[in-house]
Design a protein around this motif. Structure first.
Motif, PDB file in Angstrom:
ATOM      1  N   GLY A 225      15.782  15.780   8.651  1.00  0.00           N
ATOM      2  CA  GLY A 225      16.995  15.305   8.411  1.00  0.00           C
ATOM      3  C   GLY A 225      17.042  13.694   7.082  1.00  0.00           C
ATOM      4  N   GLN A 226      18.378  12.996   8.312  1.00  0.00           N
ATOM      5  CA  GLN A 226      17.726  11.203   7.859  1.00  0.00           C
ATOM      6  C   GLN A 226      16.447  10.716   8.414  1.00  0.00           C
ATOM      7  OE1 GLN A 226      20.170   8.341   9.866  1.00  0.00           O
ATOM      8  NE2 GLN A 226      20.936   9.980  11.640  1.00  0.00           N
ATOM      9  N   GLU A 227      15.623  11.020   8.943  1.00  0.00           N
ATOM     10  CA  GLU A 227      14.469  10.645   9.041  1.00  0.00           C
ATOM     11  C   GLU A 227      13.810  10.891   8.395  1.00  0.00           C
ATOM     12  OE1 GLU A 227      11.990   8.274  10.649  1.00  0.00           O
ATOM     13  OE2 GLU A 227      14.131   9.205  12.024  1.00  0.00           O
ATOM     14  N   ALA A 228      14.250  12.125   6.676  1.00  0.00           N
ATOM     15  CA  ALA A 228      13.526  11.642   6.244  1.00  0.00           C
ATOM     16  C   ALA A 228      13.147  10.663   5.089  1.00  0.00           C
ATOM     17  CB  ALA A 228      13.529  13.025   5.714  1.00  0.00           C
ATOM     18  N   ALA A 229      14.477  10.664   4.949  1.00  0.00           N
ATOM     19  CA  ALA A 229      14.967   9.484   4.184  1.00  0.00           C
ATOM     20  C   ALA A 229      13.802   7.642   4.434  1.00  0.00           C
ATOM     21  CB  ALA A 229      16.465   8.863   3.984  1.00  0.00           C
ATOM     22  N   THR A 230      14.255   7.432   6.485  1.00  0.00           N
ATOM     23  CA  THR A 230      13.402   6.750   6.287  1.00  0.00           C
ATOM     24  C   THR A 230      12.302   6.260   6.081  1.00  0.00           C
ATOM     25  OG1 THR A 230      14.990   6.297   8.460  1.00  0.00           O
ATOM     26  CG2 THR A 230      13.411   5.216   8.780  1.00  0.00           C
ATOM     27  N   LEU A 231      11.787   7.461   6.791  1.00  0.00           N
ATOM     28  CA  LEU A 231       9.940   7.638   5.868  1.00  0.00           C
ATOM     29  C   LEU A 231       9.829   7.535   4.671  1.00  0.00           C
ATOM     30  CD1 LEU A 231       7.147   9.138   7.154  1.00  0.00           C
ATOM     31  CD2 LEU A 231       7.777  11.200   6.241  1.00  0.00           C
ATOM     32  N   THR A 232      10.896   7.951   3.785  1.00  0.00           N
ATOM     33  CA  THR A 232      10.747   7.661   2.476  1.00  0.00           C
ATOM     34  C   THR A 232      10.574   5.985   2.022  1.00  0.00           C
ATOM     35  OG1 THR A 232      11.382   9.483   1.997  1.00  0.00           O
ATOM     36  CG2 THR A 232      11.176   8.072   0.128  1.00  0.00           C
ATOM     37  N   HIS A 233      11.732   5.200   3.039  1.00  0.00           N
ATOM     38  CA  HIS A 233      11.886   3.999   2.459  1.00  0.00           C
ATOM     39  C   HIS A 233      10.446   3.432   3.093  1.00  0.00           C
ATOM     40  CE1 HIS A 233      13.543   0.446   2.142  1.00  0.00           C
ATOM     41  NE2 HIS A 233      13.369  -0.081   4.207  1.00  0.00           N
ATOM     42  N   THR A 234       9.828   3.380   4.435  1.00  0.00           N
ATOM     43  CA  THR A 234       9.109   2.668   5.292  1.00  0.00           C
ATOM     44  C   THR A 234       7.606   2.813   3.788  1.00  0.00           C
ATOM     45  OG1 THR A 234       9.245   3.687   6.850  1.00  0.00           O
ATOM     46  CG2 THR A 234       7.420   2.954   7.255  1.00  0.00           C
ATOM     47  N   PHE A 235       7.226   4.538   3.427  1.00  0.00           N
ATOM     48  CA  PHE A 235       6.272   4.495   2.598  1.00  0.00           C
ATOM     49  C   PHE A 235       6.261   3.703   0.757  1.00  0.00           C
ATOM     50  CE2 PHE A 235       4.411   7.700   5.275  1.00  0.00           C
ATOM     51  CZ  PHE A 235       3.099   8.366   4.526  1.00  0.00           C
ATOM     52  N   ASN A 236       7.629   3.753   0.370  1.00  0.00           N
ATOM     53  CA  ASN A 236       7.764   2.347  -0.397  1.00  0.00           C
ATOM     54  C   ASN A 236       7.926   1.668  -0.304  1.00  0.00           C
ATOM     55  OD1 ASN A 236       8.933   2.495  -3.314  1.00  0.00           O
ATOM     56  ND2 ASN A 236      10.705   2.000  -2.668  1.00  0.00           N
ATOM     57  N   GLN A 237       7.982   0.680   1.028  1.00  0.00           N
ATOM     58  CA  GLN A 237       8.287  -0.789   1.017  1.00  0.00           C
ATOM     59  C   GLN A 237       6.033  -0.799   1.919  1.00  0.00           C
ATOM     60  OE1 GLN A 237      10.230  -1.387   4.970  1.00  0.00           O
ATOM     61  NE2 GLN A 237      11.761  -2.847   3.884  1.00  0.00           N
ATOM     62  N   GLN A 238       5.698  -0.454   1.833  1.00  0.00           N
ATOM     63  CA  GLN A 238       3.863  -0.208   2.461  1.00  0.00           C
ATOM     64  C   GLN A 238       3.524  -0.118   1.471  1.00  0.00           C
ATOM     65  OE1 GLN A 238       3.299   0.033   6.434  1.00  0.00           O
ATOM     66  NE2 GLN A 238       4.818   0.199   7.094  1.00  0.00           N
ATOM     67  N   ILE A 239       3.721   1.339   0.361  1.00  0.00           N
ATOM     68  CA  ILE A 239       2.610   2.432  -0.881  1.00  0.00           C
ATOM     69  C   ILE A 239       3.364   1.626  -1.742  1.00  0.00           C
ATOM     70  CG2 ILE A 239       1.092   3.777  -1.430  1.00  0.00           C
ATOM     71  CD1 ILE A 239      -0.167   2.280   1.369  1.00  0.00           C
ATOM     72  N   GLY A 240       4.611   2.011  -1.691  1.00  0.00           N
ATOM     73  CA  GLY A 240       5.177   1.880  -3.128  1.00  0.00           C
ATOM     74  C   GLY A 240       4.514   2.954  -4.049  1.00  0.00           C
TER      75      GLY A 240
END
Length: 486
Positions: A225-240
Motif C-alpha cells: 500500500g502507501q508504505e511502498a510510496a514511503t519506501l520510494t521516497h526514502t530511497f530517492n532521498q538517500q540514493i536517487g
C-alpha cells in the motif's frame, strides 16, 4: 486487482444518480464516498486530501454537457484526476547515447527484485535490445543461482563472480564485459535487506558511483500500500532513483501503492508486475490503470498481449475462414491455446470492459469449460475436426468422443450445437446480414460461444462497463448508460 476500490467508488456515483446537475449540495456525499474509497485502498492521506479537493474544484467548475448525467460527468472528472495523480503518461526506460544502457535494480528482500530483473530483461529482449544481467547479491542464499536459472529460462546471459567477490567489483566487471561483447543493456541485480539500513544504502551508493547507471529502478511490493510510496521516497532521498517497478499487482492489492508512489516520491512508476511468470511485466500507463480502477477494462493492453502472440498472416487467414463458415475444430483449438499463452482467463477478463466483476466461481467455471472443450476436441479424429458436420448426424461418433474425453454424450452434443451456431453467426457477419452488433451483445455471446466458456460469461460484455446486469425494467435506460458516451 482494485476490485474493492472499484466497488467503493461505484457507491460514489450512486449518490449523484437521479440528479439534474452537479451542485455544492449533492456532490458532498459523493466526495465522502471517494474519500472513504481511497483511504480503504491505503492511499497516502495527503494524496487523498489533495485528490478530493481537486475533484471538488473541477466538478464545481465543470460545464454541464447536454445529454450527460451528473454521475457520468463525475466519473469522467475522477478518471482525469486519477490519471493526473499517477503521472499523466507513460515514462519509458532511458536509452544511453552510447551502449550499454545501465539499469540498477534496488529494493528490499521479498519484493521480487531478482525476478523483476529477469522480467525486465525479457521485456527489453522483445524490443530487440540485447541484455546482460549482473548478479551482485552475494548475501541472500541462492540469489545468484536464482538469477542464473531465470537467465537460462529466457535465454539471456548472466554475469556472476560467485559469493566471495565484492558486489561493487562484480558490477564494474559486469559492465566492462557488456562493453566488450557489445551488449545493448546491462541490468544489475543488487542485494536487498529486510529493512533499510546504512550498510545497504552505502553499498548501493558505491555501485551507483562506480557504474553511473542511466536508470535506478526501485522494486516495491504493491501489496504494502502507501508504505511502498514511503519506501520510494526514502530511497530517492538517500540514493536517487529514476523510477519504480510495482510487483504483485495481480494479488490482493488495494491500489494504494499505484495511487501514492508518484505523488509521495516524485518519481514515476515505469513497470508493473502482473503475475509470477517471467513474461508478466507491463509498462505502466496511468490512463490504462485509471480505466482498470474504474472497472472499464484495458483494451489497449489486451490488444498488445494479442499482438505478441498472433501472427498477422495467420490472423488474416483465420478471419477469412470465419467469415466463410470454414472455421473448424482445429482452428478453434488453436485459438484456445493462443488464449492460454496470453495469460490466465481471469487476467484477460479484467482487461475487458464490463468483465471486471466476474466472480472467482464464474472464472473457475470458465477455466473448467475451456479444459472440458479441449479434452473433447482432442478426442476427435483429424477428419472430424476438419469437418464438424460429420458429428452432427452421428450419435456413434459423439459417444466415442464422450468416452475418450471422459465427458457425457450430452456435453459433446452441446459443444457441437454451440459450435454450429457460432459458425452460422460468423457467416452472417461475413455476408453483412447482422446490421451491426449494438451494445456488443452479439460479440459477447458469440452466438452461444459464451456458454461454451462457462454459462454465458460472454454476455457480461453487453451489460455496461460496471459489469452488473440490468433488470428487465431497466433495460431501456441501460442502453443510454456507459462511460464511452462521454
Amino acid at each position: 486487482m482494485f476490485d474493492a476500490l472499484a466497488e467503493r467508488l461505484e457507491d460514489a456515483w450512486k449518490k449523484l444518480r437521479g440528479q439534474d446537475k452537479i451542485s455544492q449540495a449533492n456532490i458532498q456525499d459523493a466526495l465522502k464516498e471517494v474519500r472513504r474509497a481511497l483511504l480503504s485502498a491505503d492511499v497516502n492521506l495527503q494524496v487523498v486530501k489533495k485528490f478530493v479537493a481537486d475533484v471538488e474544484t473541477t466538478a464545481m467548475g465543470a460545464d454541464v454537457i447536454a445529454g450527460v448525467r451528473p454521475d457520468q460527468q463525475f466519473i469522467k472528472i475522477v478518471y482525469d484526476e486519477l490519471v493526473q495523480v499517477m503521472g499523466e503518461s507513460n515514462v519509458p526506460l532511458a536509452k544511453a547515447d552510447t551502449s550499454p544502457t545501465i539499469v540498477l535494480m534496488a529494493g528490499l528482500q521479498g519484493t521480487g527484485k531478482t525476478t523483476a530483473t529477469a522480467k525486465l530483461a525479457l521485456h527489453l529482449g522483445k524490443e530487440n535490445r540485447s541484455c546482460l544481467m549482473v548478479a551482485t547479491d552475494v548475501y541472500r542464499p541462492a540469489a545468484i543461482d536464482q538469477l542464473v536459472t531465470l537467465g537460462e529460462q529466457i535465454n539471456i546471459p548472466v554475469f556472476e563472480m560467485g559469493t566471495d567477490t565484492n558486489p561493487v567489483e562484480i558490477a564494474c566487471q559486469g559492465v566492462a564485459h557488456a562493453k566488450e561483447t557489445g551488449v545493448d543493456t546491462v541490468i544489475i541485480d543488487t542485494a536487498g535487506r529486510l529493512q533499510i539500513d546504512a550498510e545497504m544504502m552505502a553499498e548501493l551508493a558505491q555501485i551507483k558511483d562506480n557504474v553511473k547507471p542511466d536508470e535506478v529502478l526501485l522494486v516495491v511490493d504493491a501489496m504494502t500500500g502507501q508504505e511502498a510510496a514511503t519506501l520510494t521516497h526514502t530511497f530517492n532521498q538517500q540514493i536517487g532513483i529514476t523510477g519504480a517497478i510495482l510487483t504483485k499487482l495481480d494479488g490482493d492489492t488495494r491500489g494504494g501503492a499505484a495511487l501514492s508512489v508518484r505523488q509521495v516520491s516524485g518519481q514515476p512508476i515505469k513497470f508493473v508486475g502482473v503475475g509470477e511468470k517471467v513474461e508478466a511485466l507491463q509498462p505502466f500507463y496511468p490512463d490504462r490503470m485509471a480505466s482498470r480502477i474504474l472497472g472499464m477494462g484495458d483494451v489497449l493492453t489486451l490488444v498488445e498481449k494479442a499482438q505478441e502472440e498472433i501472427d498477422m498472416a495467420d490472423a488474416a487467414q483465420m478471419q477469412e475462414k470465419m467469415l466463410n463458415a470454414q472455421f473448424d475444430f482445429s482452428d478453434f483449438l488453436k485459438q484456445m491455446r493462443l488464449l492460454k499463452n496470453m495469460g490466465s482467463l481471469g487476467g484477460l477478463m479484467k482487461l475487458m470492459p464490463g468483465m471486471g466483476k466476474l466472480s472467482s466461481d464464474q472464472l473457475e467455471k470458465g477455466e473448467g469449460k475451456l479444459k472440458q472443450t479441449e479434452a473433447m476436441i482432442n478426442s476427435m479424429t483429424a477428419e472430424e475436426r476438419r469437418n464438424p458436420d460429420l458429428l452432427a448426424g452421428s450419435p456413434s461418433r459423439r459417444r466415442r468422443i464422450a468416452r475418450g474425453s471422459g465427458h457425457s454424450e450430452r456435453e459433446v452434443s452441446s459443444l457441437i450445437s454451440e459450435f454450429t451456431k457460432m459458425r452460422s453467426l460468423m457467416k452472417q457477419m461475413g455476408q453483412g446480414q447482422m446490421g451491426g452488433l449494438p451494445g456488443m451483445g452479439g460479440m459477447g455471446g458469440m452466438g452461444g460461444m459464451g456458454d461454451m466458456f462457462g454459462g454465458g460469461m460472454g454476455n457480461r460484455a453487453s451489460q455496461g462497463w460496471r459489469g452488473s446486469g440490468p433488470t428487465k425494467k431497466k433495460k431501456k435506460a441501460k442502453k443510454k448508460k456507459g462511460f464511452g458516451q462521454l
